[in-house]
Design a protein around this motif. Structure first.
Motif, PDB file in Angstrom:
ATOM      1  N   PHE A 323       0.842  -1.078  -0.071  1.00  0.00           N
ATOM      2  CA  PHE A 323      -0.060  -0.088  -0.033  1.00  0.00           C
ATOM      3  C   PHE A 323       0.812   1.179   0.232  1.00  0.00           C
ATOM      4  CE2 PHE A 323      -1.615   3.377   2.750  1.00  0.00           C
ATOM      5  CZ  PHE A 323      -2.945   3.657   2.246  1.00  0.00           C
ATOM      6  N   GLU A 324       0.890   2.245  -0.982  1.00  0.00           N
ATOM      7  CA  GLU A 324       1.563   3.511  -1.046  1.00  0.00           C
ATOM      8  C   GLU A 324       0.605   4.535  -1.261  1.00  0.00           C
ATOM      9  OE1 GLU A 324       4.626   3.524  -0.182  1.00  0.00           O
ATOM     10  OE2 GLU A 324       5.640   1.494  -0.618  1.00  0.00           O
ATOM     11  N   LEU A 325       1.117   5.616  -0.547  1.00  0.00           N
ATOM     12  CA  LEU A 325       0.509   6.851  -0.907  1.00  0.00           C
ATOM     13  C   LEU A 325       0.752   7.626  -2.130  1.00  0.00           C
ATOM     14  CD1 LEU A 325       0.396   8.659   2.573  1.00  0.00           C
ATOM     15  CD2 LEU A 325      -1.530   7.174   1.693  1.00  0.00           C
ATOM     16  N   GLY A 326       0.269   7.091  -3.432  1.00  0.00           N
ATOM     17  CA  GLY A 326       0.800   7.247  -4.742  1.00  0.00           C
ATOM     18  C   GLY A 326       0.357   8.660  -5.292  1.00  0.00           C
ATOM     19  N   ILE A 327      -0.888   9.119  -4.550  1.00  0.00           N
ATOM     20  CA  ILE A 327      -1.433  10.291  -4.569  1.00  0.00           C
ATOM     21  C   ILE A 327      -1.592  11.317  -3.507  1.00  0.00           C
ATOM     22  CG2 ILE A 327      -3.684  11.460  -5.503  1.00  0.00           C
ATOM     23  CD1 ILE A 327      -4.270   8.983  -6.628  1.00  0.00           C
ATOM     24  N   ILE A 328      -1.246  12.449  -3.533  1.00  0.00           N
ATOM     25  CA  ILE A 328      -1.009  13.166  -2.377  1.00  0.00           C
ATOM     26  C   ILE A 328      -2.334  14.306  -2.354  1.00  0.00           C
ATOM     27  CG2 ILE A 328       0.184  14.956  -1.167  1.00  0.00           C
ATOM     28  CD1 ILE A 328       1.318  11.955  -1.030  1.00  0.00           C
ATOM     29  N   ARG A 329      -2.884  14.466  -1.327  1.00  0.00           N
ATOM     30  CA  ARG A 329      -4.098  15.467  -1.241  1.00  0.00           C
ATOM     31  C   ARG A 329      -3.704  16.815  -0.796  1.00  0.00           C
ATOM     32  NH1 ARG A 329     -10.059  14.841   1.254  1.00  0.00           N
ATOM     33  NH2 ARG A 329     -10.367  17.063   1.306  1.00  0.00           N
ATOM     34  N   ASN A 330      -3.921  17.716  -1.463  1.00  0.00           N
ATOM     35  CA  ASN A 330      -3.890  19.065  -0.924  1.00  0.00           C
ATOM     36  C   ASN A 330      -5.187  19.237  -0.188  1.00  0.00           C
ATOM     37  OD1 ASN A 330      -4.011  21.922  -0.479  1.00  0.00           O
ATOM     38  ND2 ASN A 330      -2.958  22.274  -2.292  1.00  0.00           N
ATOM     39  N   HIS A 331      -4.861  19.536   1.352  1.00  0.00           N
ATOM     40  CA  HIS A 331      -6.088  19.869   2.097  1.00  0.00           C
ATOM     41  C   HIS A 331      -6.427  21.185   2.060  1.00  0.00           C
ATOM     42  CE1 HIS A 331      -6.117  15.800   4.014  1.00  0.00           C
ATOM     43  NE2 HIS A 331      -4.848  15.871   3.372  1.00  0.00           N
ATOM     44  N   SER A 354      -2.373  15.334  -6.371  1.00  0.00           N
ATOM     45  CA  SER A 354      -1.175  15.220  -7.134  1.00  0.00           C
ATOM     46  C   SER A 354      -0.411  14.097  -7.017  1.00  0.00           C
ATOM     47  CB  SER A 354      -0.257  16.459  -6.939  1.00  0.00           C
ATOM     48  OG  SER A 354      -0.290  16.527  -5.752  1.00  0.00           O
ATOM     49  N   ALA A 355       0.335  13.731  -8.042  1.00  0.00           N
ATOM     50  CA  ALA A 355       0.905  12.315  -8.176  1.00  0.00           C
ATOM     51  C   ALA A 355       2.039  12.448  -7.338  1.00  0.00           C
ATOM     52  CB  ALA A 355       0.909  11.866  -9.532  1.00  0.00           C
ATOM     53  N   ASN A 356       2.279  11.051  -6.747  1.00  0.00           N
ATOM     54  CA  ASN A 356       3.595  10.992  -6.047  1.00  0.00           C
ATOM     55  C   ASN A 356       4.544   9.987  -7.034  1.00  0.00           C
ATOM     56  OD1 ASN A 356       5.630  10.661  -4.030  1.00  0.00           O
ATOM     57  ND2 ASN A 356       4.380   9.504  -2.543  1.00  0.00           N
ATOM     58  N   ARG A 357       5.085  10.674  -7.888  1.00  0.00           N
ATOM     59  CA  ARG A 357       5.750  10.047  -9.054  1.00  0.00           C
ATOM     60  C   ARG A 357       6.407   8.626  -8.612  1.00  0.00           C
ATOM     61  NH1 ARG A 357       6.009  11.824 -14.418  1.00  0.00           N
ATOM     62  NH2 ARG A 357       5.173  13.674 -13.597  1.00  0.00           N
ATOM     63  N   VAL A 358       7.381   8.731  -7.733  1.00  0.00           N
ATOM     64  CA  VAL A 358       8.120   7.749  -7.360  1.00  0.00           C
ATOM     65  C   VAL A 358       7.575   6.537  -6.927  1.00  0.00           C
ATOM     66  CG1 VAL A 358      10.279   9.106  -6.666  1.00  0.00           C
ATOM     67  CG2 VAL A 358       8.544   8.910  -4.937  1.00  0.00           C
ATOM     68  N   MET A 359       6.210   6.604  -6.563  1.00  0.00           N
ATOM     69  CA  MET A 359       5.769   5.477  -6.089  1.00  0.00           C
ATOM     70  C   MET A 359       4.783   4.840  -7.149  1.00  0.00           C
ATOM     71  SD  MET A 359       5.990   4.516  -3.043  1.00  0.00           S
ATOM     72  CE  MET A 359       7.626   5.498  -2.497  1.00  0.00           C
ATOM     73  N   ILE A 360       4.896   5.363  -8.407  1.00  0.00           N
ATOM     74  CA  ILE A 360       3.897   5.205  -9.337  1.00  0.00           C
ATOM     75  C   ILE A 360       4.721   4.617 -10.629  1.00  0.00           C
ATOM     76  CG2 ILE A 360       2.256   6.154 -11.251  1.00  0.00           C
ATOM     77  CD1 ILE A 360       1.137   7.582  -8.791  1.00  0.00           C
ATOM     78  N   GLN A 361       5.802   5.253 -11.005  1.00  0.00           N
ATOM     79  CA  GLN A 361       6.641   5.019 -12.249  1.00  0.00           C
ATOM     80  C   GLN A 361       7.044   3.839 -12.439  1.00  0.00           C
ATOM     81  OE1 GLN A 361       9.618   8.156 -12.339  1.00  0.00           O
ATOM     82  NE2 GLN A 361       9.221   8.399 -14.596  1.00  0.00           N
ATOM     83  N   GLY A 362       6.533   3.156 -13.470  1.00  0.00           N
ATOM     84  CA  GLY A 362       6.747   1.946 -14.081  1.00  0.00           C
ATOM     85  C   GLY A 362       6.009   0.608 -13.438  1.00  0.00           C
TER      86      GLY A 362
END
Ligand code: AMP
Length: 493
Positions: A323-331, A354-362
């Motif tokens: 499980f990773e926080l691959g998307i970050i929410r602006n509160h 917004s996307a947390n790129r390092v958790m998503i890429q590839g």
């Protein structure tokens, strides 16, 4: 709901805007300050307006209302000092823009034959328009366009003598969903509609001997004021807190409740406990069930924050996938769903996530969200995750397809705007641009709530948004379908 009787006076108010929270306290010092705290904990139930009416004895009521967040409206020390008394009720709501907004902000207050009375209502009445028309013909002068005002007039014209009897008389005439708190000279009264569609709980302040009571939408509002949870107010129950103590009556007899299943999925706060069931745990169980029903090979499970988080945790644990926080929410942005126009809502999704790129890429990503309504959020999120380099994007939804609008107190768009009302799952997957899309089944949802499945003859919940099974008559809609365009006719509901 807007219940203007002038057919030409339609405004933005015409949509359903009754996502509300209520709070009432009796027998406690600083009742208004406690109420402001309670409303703050219920802010997720309505963010655009709030009000408090307090009572300090000898016929003295004090009121303050405003648009915006509870913290903004009730931060002024002078305002708080003016809200004197040992009893208070408060309300926060999804209000509308426009000149009529402030007069619709609750609690509604009026002077009656017996003295002052304030009402705060969460829910939506389904015969408010019909009642209002009849009341206006009898000479009642409505001050707002909210459905809740019919309570005020029904109480005013009732021929019963006590306030309690008048209130029950009013409750027997309305149809729909209501969890309400009222405050008058003698008592705080809480009432829940016979099916208990919206939540209402009872709490106690100051220990087991005290006569200080709280009645509010969710247990998270008890926690914030340090009140002990006593119990849920039952469907069809009326609870009275007064100088003599606490009393309960059941004017409607016993019947099986139909609590709103969507409160568990999305609406209630995760730390609340409703009818003995933790909202947070339920959401995790829904996620686990979803994973069992429609698991897919993947590298990472990513929630759409915040509402998708517990379900994604349950999904990931069940699937054994990180499980990773691959998307970050602006509160610092409000809920996208409640922005006034489609265009702004569209922009709002970008502002918010917004996307947390390092958790998503590839990676092969499974996105978990609580629900799809119009599909705007999912489409944007999928696009964003692809742009961040995901190799596959699968969307899993912790609710069945939302095919029908809610008439009982959750803000829903017209049926023609509900993505699932007009498209197959494959079409929806294409629309949002996902490699695959799956929703939890209705039986799976019931299992997550501890039931063997949905019993079609006696469902335990109101699930009309997924089934079109409207348990409370939709009198206003049936009388004048044009008031609610394109909603029910296709289903004969
Ligand atoms: P949409 O973009 O219209 O599909 O909206 C779906 C998102 O809005 C979901 O991710 C939910 O978190 C949220 N949502 C669902 N129902 C409601 C509601 N009644 N009020 C506010 N937000 C909602």
């Amino acid at each position: 709901m807007d219940v203007s009787t002038n057919p030409h006076a339609r405004t933005e108010d015409d949509a359903f805007h009754e996502e509300c929270g209520v709070f009432g306290v009796w027998g406690a010092q600083d009742a208004a300050a406690l109420t402001a705290l309670g409303l703050h904990a219920l802010q997720h139930r309505g963010q655009e307006a709030a009000g408090i009416v307090s009572f300090s004895g000898e016929g003295q009521f004090h009121a303050h209302k405003g648009r915006g967040l509870v913290g903004d409206t009730f931060s002024d020390a002078k305002v708080m000092a003016s809200l004197k008394g040992h009893a208070a009720i408060g309300h926060n709501r999804y209000a509308t823009t426009g000149e009529s907004a402030l007069r619709n902000v609750q609690p509604l207050y009026a002077d009656f034959e017996f003295g002052g009375l304030a009402v705060a209502h969460n829910g939506n009445l389904t015969n408010a328009f019909a009642l209002k028309r009849a009341l206006v013909r009898r000479g009642c002068l409505f001050q707002s366009t909210t459905d809740s005002e019919v309570f005020v007039h029904l109480i005013a014209i009732s021929l019963y003598s006590t306030v309690l009897d008048r209130l029950i008389d009013a409750l027997k005439q309305v149809q729909g969903a209501y969890s309400l708190v009222t405050l008058h000279d003698g008592a705080l009264i809480g009432a829940r509609d016979p099916l208990g569609v919206r939540p209402l709980v009872l709490g106690r302040l100051g220990g087991p001997e005290s006569n200080a009571w709280v009645m509010t939408s969710e247990t998270c509002a008890l926690d914030i004021v340090g009140a002990e949870f006593v119990r849920d107010i039952e469907p069809g129950e009326v609870v009275i807190a007064d100088a003599q103590g606490l009393r309960s009556i059941k004017p409607f007899g016993r019947q099986q409740g139909r609590f709103c299943i969507f409160e568990y999925i999305y609406f209630a706060r995760p730390d609340s406990v409703i009818e003995g069931t933790s909202v947070y745990d339920t959401r995790k169980r829904i996620g686990a069930e979803l994973s069992r029903e429609s698991g897919v090979p993947a590298d990472v499970i990513v929630p759409v924050p915040d509402s998708g988080v517990p379900a994604a945790m349950g999904y990931a644990a069940e699937a054994g996938i990180p499980f990773e926080l691959g998307i970050i929410r602006n509160h610092y942005v409000g809920r996208t769903f409640i922005e006034p126009t489609d265009q702004i809502r569209h922009l709002g999704v970008k502002l918010k996530h917004s996307a947390n790129r390092v958790m998503i890429q590839g990676r092969r990503v499974v996105l978990v969200d609580d629900s799809i309504v119009r599909g705007t959020t999912s489409k944007k999120i999928v696009e964003m995750v692809r742009q961040a380099g995901a190799s596959e994007v699968h969307m899993r939804i912790a609710a069945p397809p939302t095919t029908h609008p809610c008439f009982y107190g959750i803000d829903t768009p017209d049926r023609d705007k509900l993505l699932a009302a007009n498209n197959s799952v494959e079409e929806m997957a294409r629309f949002i641009g996902a490699d695959s899309l799956a929703f939890i089944s209705l039986d799976g949802l019931y299992r997550a709530l501890g039931k063997p499945g949905r019993d079609p003859r006696a469902p335990s919940f109101c699930d009309a948004c997924f089934t079109g099974d409207y348990a409370i008559p939709l009198t206003d809609v049936q009388e004048d379908p044009a008031r609610v365009p394109s909603l029910l006719m296709a289903n004969g509901a």
